[in-house]
Design a protein around this motif. Structure first.
Motif, PDB file in Angstrom:
ATOM      1  N   ARG A   1       0.811  -1.217   0.000  1.00 43.25           N
ATOM      2  CA  ARG A   1       0.000   0.000   0.000  1.00 43.25           C
ATOM      3  C   ARG A   1       0.845   1.268   0.000  1.00 43.25           C
ATOM      4  O   ARG A   1       0.397   2.310  -0.434  1.00 43.25           O
ATOM      5  N   GLY A   2       2.059   1.189   0.517  1.00 40.55           N
ATOM      6  CA  GLY A   2       2.952   2.339   0.412  1.00 40.55           C
ATOM      7  C   GLY A   2       3.285   2.634  -1.041  1.00 40.55           C
ATOM      8  O   GLY A   2       3.367   3.793  -1.457  1.00 40.55           O
ATOM      9  N   TRP A   3       3.467   1.580  -1.825  1.00 39.56           N
ATOM     10  CA  TRP A   3       3.746   1.738  -3.252  1.00 39.56           C
ATOM     11  C   TRP A   3       2.586   2.418  -3.964  1.00 39.56           C
ATOM     12  O   TRP A   3       2.767   3.380  -4.691  1.00 39.56           O
ATOM     13  N   TRP A   4       1.369   1.933  -3.711  1.00 37.43           N
ATOM     14  CA  TRP A   4       0.211   2.495  -4.408  1.00 37.43           C
ATOM     15  C   TRP A   4      -0.175   3.860  -3.853  1.00 37.43           C
ATOM     16  O   TRP A   4      -0.784   4.668  -4.558  1.00 37.43           O
ATOM     17  N   ALA A   5       0.177   4.132  -2.590  1.00 40.50           N
ATOM     18  CA  ALA A   5      -0.137   5.440  -2.011  1.00 40.50           C
ATOM     19  C   ALA A   5       0.614   6.563  -2.701  1.00 40.50           C
ATOM     20  O   ALA A   5       0.147   7.705  -2.737  1.00 40.50           O
ATOM     21  N   MET A   6       1.791   6.251  -3.269  1.00 40.20           N
ATOM     22  CA  MET A   6       2.582   7.314  -3.889  1.00 40.20           C
ATOM     23  C   MET A   6       2.111   7.639  -5.301  1.00 40.20           C
ATOM     24  O   MET A   6       2.460   8.678  -5.854  1.00 40.20           O
ATOM     25  N   VAL A   7       1.302   6.746  -5.900  1.00 46.65           N
ATOM     26  CA  VAL A   7       0.924   6.917  -7.305  1.00 46.65           C
ATOM     27  C   VAL A   7       0.237   8.256  -7.584  1.00 46.65           C
ATOM     28  O   VAL A   7       0.603   8.963  -8.535  1.00 46.65           O
ATOM     29  N   PRO A   8      -0.781   8.671  -6.787  1.00 47.73           N
ATOM     30  CA  PRO A   8      -1.431   9.960  -7.082  1.00 47.73           C
ATOM     31  C   PRO A   8      -0.477  11.148  -7.059  1.00 47.73           C
ATOM     32  O   PRO A   8      -0.693  12.144  -7.768  1.00 47.73           O
ATOM     33  N   GLN A   9       0.587  11.052  -6.251  1.00 53.44           N
ATOM     34  CA  GLN A   9       1.500  12.180  -6.098  1.00 53.44           C
ATOM     35  C   GLN A   9       2.376  12.399  -7.329  1.00 53.44           C
ATOM     36  O   GLN A   9       3.006  13.452  -7.468  1.00 53.44           O
TER      37      GLN A   9
ATOM     38  N   GLY B   1       5.473  11.894  -1.452  1.00 51.22           N
ATOM     39  CA  GLY B   1       4.929  10.638  -1.939  1.00 51.22           C
ATOM     40  C   GLY B   1       4.069   9.916  -0.932  1.00 51.22           C
ATOM     41  O   GLY B   1       3.213   9.101  -1.304  1.00 51.22           O
ATOM     42  N   GLN B   2       4.244  10.196   0.370  1.00 49.35           N
ATOM     43  CA  GLN B   2       3.506   9.469   1.400  1.00 49.35           C
ATOM     44  C   GLN B   2       2.633  10.362   2.281  1.00 49.35           C
ATOM     45  O   GLN B   2       2.003   9.874   3.212  1.00 49.35           O
ATOM     46  N   CYS B   3       2.583  11.669   1.984  1.00 47.91           N
ATOM     47  CA  CYS B   3       1.881  12.560   2.915  1.00 47.91           C
ATOM     48  C   CYS B   3       0.386  12.662   2.652  1.00 47.91           C
ATOM     49  O   CYS B   3      -0.364  13.045   3.548  1.00 47.91           O
TER      50      CYS B   3
END
Length: 440
Positions: free
Chosen positions: A165-173, A364-366
């Motif tokens: 989920r950390g990987w996919w969380a950065m996608v929108p950024q 990327g994670q905020c």
């Protein structure tokens, strides 16, 4: 409430073409998310760059360049003030007519407000009316931005594999560096190949013309996801429900406040390496603005790589640890890095590359730092409010404040401003014990 009422006939017609789809693939959602965010940030950066190299000469020609740029940055901040009102307006449209109608109105409004800037007369032609027209269009951008929240980032998080989920969380950024690369590239081209008079006469308009076309592409890319049966099903189950803002604030105001302050270090740094450095180079140095726009585009590419890296780091160490360490590094960065902008091309490259590398990891994670604090039925509206307030407090006035302080006290004052953002993030993380995304 019938599906036609909840989602609108426009959404329903698109959904028919996707009737054979039952499960959304995260990689497919990611495409819509990236395209959508790129279009939003492109509009954002086009206006930001013009605030430095266009508006002071055309709209604020009655004053000196520094004051003109400060006026431009003050107007630039109005979009962040107007955005929460846009969220309230478009959440109402969402509840009554569906996301398809909401996104269509919002993106056409955003594109129209942006492209209309290209047709603004100068101050010498119509006087203060030019200023007020720019104010109105910037507020129009902000209100429309409030309606572009589509819930795709939350949908992506809920469909992503738990261990990644950390990987996919950065996608929108990734939309931020992509939008900056396109915007800075276009301005660098026209600013570099046209004489100054021709650039200020018509060359600066072309990046604004591109905004409408990009927004149309983004609209269809997002509707293709929003109107799928799986998304509609999750919406009907209140997993991505547009709730009333007053109810959301009353029930989860604490999480909204914490969420707004958690990314302040990232958002303050965001403008310290994108908007503010261009103003310093243009106003206080003899360096070539075109060359700096190219450096900025290169820095954005580094930022994109850093955003991708943040996904690996978050999955390995956890989002809280990544954000905490980045806030500490931003505090250290604030103590010496701004002075590099006075050290010529080499110093500018070091500042931009280092700043974008650090920005990419934290940015990327905020975005979803407190999303898991909201129950699913409140996450759609709660996340939108957190995003609006975080940008308002952390980024909206950053270019204005940083330029104002550095004009009075030098680059060290800009570093102090960045340090304050890092301290706010560390305090917010300290009080947010559920910053992880394990419940998303």
């Amino acid at each position: 409430m019938s599906q036609a009422t909840a989602n609108g006939s426009f959404e329903r017609d698109i959904a028919v073409t996707n009737a054979d789809r039952h499960r959304l693939d995260p990689s497919e959602i990611a495409i819509g998310v990236i395209i959508g965010r790129t279009s939003e940030f492109f509009d954002f950066f086009v206006f930001a760059i013009a605030s430095v190299i266009v508006f002071p000469a055309r709209i604020f020609s009655f004053t000196d360049p520094v004051t003109g740029t400060l006026y431009s940055f003050a107007i630039f901040a109005l979009a962040f003030v107007a955005r929460p009102f846009g969220t309230w307006l478009f959440m109402t449209i969402d509840r009554r007519h569906g996301k398809g109608v909401k996104l269509t109105i919002a993106l056409f409004g955003l594109g129209t407000s942006t492209v209309a800037v290209a047709f603004l007369p100068t101050y010498d032609q119509i006087g203060m009316a030019a200023v007020w027209l720019l104010v109105a269009l910037r507020i129009g951008q902000g209100i429309s931005l409030g309606g572009t929240w589509d819930g795709l980032a939350s949908l992506l998080a809920m469909n992503a594999p738990e261990k990644h989920r950390g990987w996919w969380a950065m996608v929108p950024q990734l939309g931020a560096p992509f939008g900056l690369i396109v915007a800075s590239g276009l301005f660098a081209f026209f600013h570099g190949f046209l004489p100054k008079e021709q650039f200020l006469d018509f060359g600066w308009q072309f990046p604004f013309f591109c905004a409408f076309a990009i927004n149309v592409v983004a609209l269809f890319a997002r509707l293709r996801i929003v109107a799928t049966p799986e998304y509609v099903h999750q919406f009907q189950r209140r997993e991505l429900q547009a709730t009333r803002l007053r109810q959301t604030v009353r029930s989860y105001g604490r999480f909204i406040v914490i969420g707004a302050f958690t990314p302040l270090a990232s958002f303050a740094l965001f403008h310290m390496v994108t908007v503010y450095p261009l103003s310093w180079i243009a106003l206080f140095t003899d360096d070539n603005v075109t060359h700096f726009l190219i450096i900025e585009g290169f820095g954005a590419a580094v930022g994109a790589i850093a955003i991708i890296t943040s996904g690996f780091l978050a999955d390995k160490y956890g989002r809280r640890q990544v954000l905490w360490m980045c806030a500490v590094l931003i505090a250290i960065f604030s103590g010496f890095a701004p002075s590099m902008l006075d050290q010529g091309t080499a110093g500018e490259i070091i500042f931009m590359v280092t700043g974008f590398a650090l920005l990419g990891v934290t940015f990327g994670q905020c975005s979803g730092a407190v999303a898991s604090n909201f129950p699913r039925s409140y996450r759609y509206t709660g996340s939108a409010l957190v995003s609006d307030l975080a940008w308002l407090f952390g980024a909206g006035f950053a270019p204005f404040v940083a330029l104002f302080l550095s004009d009075l006290f030098g680059l060290i004052a800009a570093g102090a401003y960045l340090l304050s953002g890092a301290i706010c993030t560390l305090l917010a993380l300290r009080y947010n014990e559920r910053v992880e995304y394990s419940e998303e």
